[in-house]
Design a protein around this motif. Sequence first.
Motif, mmCIF file in Angstrom:
data_model
loop_
_atom_site.group_PDB
_atom_site.id
_atom_site.type_symbol
_atom_site.label_atom_id
_atom_site.label_comp_id
_atom_site.label_asym_id
_atom_site.label_seq_id
_atom_site.Cartn_x
_atom_site.Cartn_y
_atom_site.Cartn_z
ATOM 1 N N THR A 143 -4.146 24.785 7.539
ATOM 2 C CA THR A 143 -5.547 24.927 7.183
ATOM 3 C C THR A 143 -6.264 23.585 7.182
ATOM 4 O OG1 THR A 143 -7.031 25.875 5.512
ATOM 5 C CG2 THR A 143 -5.073 24.745 4.699
ATOM 6 N N LEU A 144 -7.592 23.615 7.209
ATOM 7 C CA LEU A 144 -8.400 22.403 7.107
ATOM 8 C C LEU A 144 -8.592 22.051 5.642
ATOM 9 C CD1 LEU A 144 -11.138 23.111 9.809
ATOM 10 C CD2 LEU A 144 -9.138 21.605 9.990
ATOM 11 N N VAL A 145 -8.499 20.763 5.336
ATOM 12 C CA VAL A 145 -8.572 20.285 3.959
ATOM 13 C C VAL A 145 -9.846 19.473 3.783
ATOM 14 C CG1 VAL A 145 -7.409 18.916 2.186
ATOM 15 C CG2 VAL A 145 -6.063 20.216 3.847
ATOM 16 N N SER A 146 -10.494 19.663 2.636
ATOM 17 C CA SER A 146 -11.715 18.930 2.306
ATOM 18 C C SER A 146 -11.443 17.972 1.148
ATOM 19 C CB SER A 146 -12.808 19.935 1.918
ATOM 20 O OG SER A 146 -13.947 19.256 1.469
ATOM 21 N N CYS A 147 -11.820 16.700 1.331
ATOM 22 C CA CYS A 147 -11.652 15.687 0.283
ATOM 23 C C CYS A 147 -13.011 15.096 -0.078
ATOM 24 C CB CYS A 147 -10.740 14.565 0.759
ATOM 25 S SG CYS A 147 -9.052 15.065 1.139
ATOM 26 N N PRO A 148 -13.247 14.829 -1.358
ATOM 27 C CA PRO A 148 -14.519 14.228 -1.754
ATOM 28 C C PRO A 148 -14.588 12.749 -1.363
ATOM 29 C CG PRO A 148 -13.091 14.441 -3.656
ATOM 30 C CD PRO A 148 -12.383 15.101 -2.509
ATOM 31 N N ALA A 149 -15.785 12.219 -1.292
ATOM 32 C CA ALA A 149 -15.979 10.795 -1.017
ATOM 33 C C ALA A 149 -15.422 9.969 -2.176
ATOM 34 C CB ALA A 149 -17.460 10.495 -0.827
ATOM 35 N N LEU A 150 -14.903 8.793 -1.871
ATOM 36 C CA LEU A 150 -14.322 7.947 -2.917
ATOM 37 C C LEU A 150 -15.367 7.385 -3.878
ATOM 38 C CD1 LEU A 150 -11.471 6.090 -1.029
ATOM 39 C CD2 LEU A 150 -11.330 8.048 -2.576
ATOM 40 N N VAL A 190 -7.534 11.245 -6.143
ATOM 41 C CA VAL A 190 -8.596 12.109 -5.653
ATOM 42 C C VAL A 190 -7.960 13.477 -5.395
ATOM 43 C CG1 VAL A 190 -8.259 11.360 -3.256
ATOM 44 C CG2 VAL A 190 -10.431 12.367 -3.919
ATOM 45 N N THR A 191 -8.701 14.544 -5.724
ATOM 46 C CA THR A 191 -8.195 15.902 -5.519
ATOM 47 C C THR A 191 -8.939 16.552 -4.360
ATOM 48 O OG1 THR A 191 -7.623 16.114 -7.846
ATOM 49 C CG2 THR A 191 -7.795 18.142 -6.580
ATOM 50 N N CYS A 192 -8.186 16.946 -3.350
ATOM 51 C CA CYS A 192 -8.725 17.611 -2.170
ATOM 52 C C CYS A 192 -8.398 19.101 -2.283
ATOM 53 C CB CYS A 192 -8.108 17.024 -0.911
ATOM 54 S SG CYS A 192 -8.313 15.222 -0.782
ATOM 55 N N SER A 193 -9.064 19.928 -1.463
ATOM 56 C CA SER A 193 -8.835 21.370 -1.580
ATOM 57 C C SER A 193 -8.906 22.059 -0.222
ATOM 58 C CB SER A 193 -9.864 21.984 -2.537
ATOM 59 O OG SER A 193 -11.176 21.762 -2.040
ATOM 60 N N TYR A 197 -4.659 19.340 -3.505
ATOM 61 C CA TYR A 197 -3.859 18.208 -3.054
ATOM 62 C C TYR A 197 -4.289 16.995 -3.886
ATOM 63 C CZ TYR A 197 -3.905 21.264 1.084
ATOM 64 O OH TYR A 197 -3.842 22.332 1.931
ATOM 65 N N VAL A 198 -3.431 16.537 -4.775
ATOM 66 C CA VAL A 198 -3.743 15.356 -5.573
ATOM 67 C C VAL A 198 -3.156 14.150 -4.846
ATOM 68 C CG1 VAL A 198 -3.493 14.211 -7.800
ATOM 69 C CG2 VAL A 198 -3.745 16.704 -7.699
ATOM 70 N N VAL A 199 -4.046 13.264 -4.410
ATOM 71 C CA VAL A 199 -3.650 12.069 -3.660
ATOM 72 C C VAL A 199 -3.848 10.871 -4.583
ATOM 73 C CG1 VAL A 199 -4.023 10.677 -1.594
ATOM 74 C CG2 VAL A 199 -4.446 13.154 -1.527
ATOM 75 N N THR A 200 -2.749 10.190 -4.914
ATOM 76 C CA THR A 200 -2.779 9.066 -5.852
ATOM 77 C C THR A 200 -2.393 7.780 -5.128
ATOM 78 O OG1 THR A 200 -2.118 10.549 -7.645
ATOM 79 C CG2 THR A 200 -1.841 8.183 -8.035
ATOM 80 N N PRO A 243 0.841 -1.197 0.000
ATOM 81 C CA PRO A 243 0.000 0.000 0.000
ATOM 82 C C PRO A 243 0.877 1.248 0.000
ATOM 83 C CG PRO A 243 0.010 -1.016 2.161
ATOM 84 C CD PRO A 243 0.790 -1.932 1.248
ATOM 85 N N SER A 244 0.486 2.243 -0.805
ATOM 86 C CA SER A 244 1.290 3.457 -0.896
ATOM 87 C C SER A 244 0.442 4.605 -1.430
ATOM 88 C CB SER A 244 2.477 3.203 -1.832
ATOM 89 O OG SER A 244 3.281 4.340 -1.929
ATOM 90 N N LEU A 245 0.673 5.794 -0.882
ATOM 91 C CA LEU A 245 0.007 7.007 -1.356
ATOM 92 C C LEU A 245 1.056 8.024 -1.778
ATOM 93 C CD1 LEU A 245 -2.753 7.619 1.358
ATOM 94 C CD2 LEU A 245 -3.121 6.942 -1.018
ATOM 95 N N LEU A 246 0.744 8.775 -2.816
ATOM 96 C CA LEU A 246 1.613 9.844 -3.291
ATOM 97 C C LEU A 246 0.820 11.146 -3.228
ATOM 98 C CD1 LEU A 246 4.268 10.760 -4.634
ATOM 99 C CD2 LEU A 246 3.179 10.298 -6.831
ATOM 100 N N LEU A 247 1.375 12.166 -2.582
ATOM 101 C CA LEU A 247 0.720 13.472 -2.457
ATOM 102 C C LEU A 247 1.476 14.505 -3.270
ATOM 103 C CD1 LEU A 247 -1.298 15.451 -1.118
ATOM 104 C CD2 LEU A 247 0.341 15.668 0.758
#
Length: 166
Positions: free
Chosen positions: A95-102, A118-121, A74-77, A50-54
């Motif tokens: 700051t607080l970050v908002s991410c959409p549901a998967l 997924v792109t968070c903002s 924030y692009v999380v891959t 498992p791995s995430l790239l920001l």
Amino acid sequence: DPGESVTCSASYTITQADLNAGHVTNHATAHANGTDSNEDTQTVTADQHPSLLLAKHATPATYAAVGDVVSYSYVVTNSGNVSLAGPVTVSDDKTLVSCPALTTVGNHDGLLDPGEAVTCSASYTITQDDLNAGHVTNLATAHANGTDSNDDTQTVTADQHPSLLL
């Protein structure tokens, strides 16, 4: 004839579900002339990574006044080989970050599958301290299903214009 043997072979192509499960177990029984053998099983274990790239981006690249707003994306891959359950979250020290549901990204299955992103903002409002310091640097890390991404920083510089009027 009694005592003789024959070797049979087969192949199986691993699926994403197999990687996610962590193993594949195969059950086999031989048959000849109405006679069945015992059942034999073989389990092959998945090498899960498992791995995430920001990747973080800021707009605009500079600011000039108190109250200016910097927007962050924030692009999380999923850069690993197993699907990650949500939610995806991002920790940012400014700051607080908002991410959409998967369920709204990729194949909409509620998982962040390998290669999906997924792109968070977020946004940040410039203060007098930020203007005086000449820059704002913040640090962010993404998280999903117990997996943490790399840390990513973004620096936005101040367009300072010191001036005195007498």
